[in-house]
Design an enzyme around this catalytic site. Structure first.
Site, PDB file in Angstrom:
ATOM      1  CD  GLU A  56      -2.552   1.311   2.847  1.00  0.00           C
ATOM      2  OE1 GLU A  56      -3.796   2.038   2.869  1.00  0.00           O
ATOM      3  OE2 GLU A  56      -3.484   0.507   3.474  1.00  0.00           O
ATOM      4  CD  GLU A  96      -9.207   2.870   2.467  1.00  0.00           C
ATOM      5  OE1 GLU A  96      -7.865   2.953   2.341  1.00  0.00           O
ATOM      6  OE2 GLU A  96      -8.848   2.871   4.148  1.00  0.00           O
TER       7      GLU A  96
END
Length: 278
Positions: A25, A148
């Site tokens: 991430e 996100e």
């Protein structure tokens, strides 16, 4: 009046964030944030764009919000990837107890501008704008939104996060959302174009000042060229070409690239597509 925007690539350093399918991430968030910052700086005047990190380093949450508060930012956007399985998709968050109508408006325009760019290229699940008690949104003194960018542990989303066009679309959407929120305009704003090599889509590019630019490594290697980097300049088969740095990627004008590799280049105005063929 100068508008200050803080972009916050999540995680970093010893904190990789979510890890799955060969992706981390922290890396994806940084790549998108750097590209969004570059787009904002290139297209608009009267803004100051800061990042809480520009490299793979760990920045504690209190330091991230302190940067935004200390610099009296007008907007704060934190960039992440989701995890947790399921069907995947895209969503945004604001602080659940925020009473500032500007925060909900920032979330609305960011969510809308990102979604309308990623949906046509295969992202098929909009999980919607949401609210939660997230530290970086709660402890900032300005409108703040956390994005996100798909689910890193969902196979279909992970494959999308490996695609240059999806990462470009996410960065474009962040920049366009912030521009819309602040009412920014540019007389010299690039037009997004599609780039195909030998009939296959490879990347998005920008048409600006009568030239069409694209990511040198992606397009060049698709044409079988050798891509290098000398003194902040892209080389194609050893020939230096005019270079723009977009995020961490070197972009070059496509016609000179085509000339170097002796590829045919054409323009399809109906689909805004540059077509290169060996």
């Amino acid at each position: 009046m100068t508008i200050t925007i803080v972009l916050d690539p999540g995680h970093g350093g010893h904190d990789p964030g979510a890890v799955a399918k060969g992706l981390q991430e922290k890396d994806v968030a940084l790549q998108i944030s750097l590209a969004a910052a570059e787009r904002l700086k290139a297209k608009y005047e009267g803004i100051r764009v800061l990042l809480t990190r520009t490299a793979d380093v760990f920045v504690p949450l209190p330091e991230r919000t302190s940067i935004a508060n200390r610099e009296r930012a007008d907007a704060f956007v934190s960039v992440h990837c989701n995890a947790g399985g399921g069907a995947g998709g895209f969503e945004t968050y604001m602080y659940s107890r925020s009473a500032n109508p500007n925060t909900s408006e920032l979330q609305r325009v960011l969510h809308s501008e990102i979604w309308r760019r990623i949906n046509p290229i295969g992202v098929d699940r909009d999980r919607g704008p949401k609210k939660a008690d997230l530290y970086v949104c709660r402890e900032t003194n300005m409108p703040a939104v956390l994005i996100e960018c798909l689910f890193i542990d969902v196979p279909a989303d992970a494959e999308r996060l490996r695609r240059a066009d999806v990462l470009d679309a996410l960065a474009d959407g962040i920049a366009a959302g912030l521009a819309s929120y602040f009412g920014l305009t540019s007389d010299n704003q690039p037009v997004s174009v599609r780039i195909e090599v030998n009939g296959k889509y490879v990347a998005n590019g920008d048409a600006i000042d009568g030239r069409t630019w694209g990511p040198a490594r992606i397009v060049g290697e698709a044409l079988g060229a050798s891509i290098g980097w000398v003194d902040r300049t892209v080389t194609v088969n050893g020939v230096k070409l005019p270079t723009r740095l977009i995020g961490t990627a070197g972009w070059v004008p496509l016609r000179p690239l085509a000339d170097v590799v002796r590829a045919r280049i054409s323009w399809d105005g109906k689909s805004n597509t540059v077509k290169l063929k060996m």
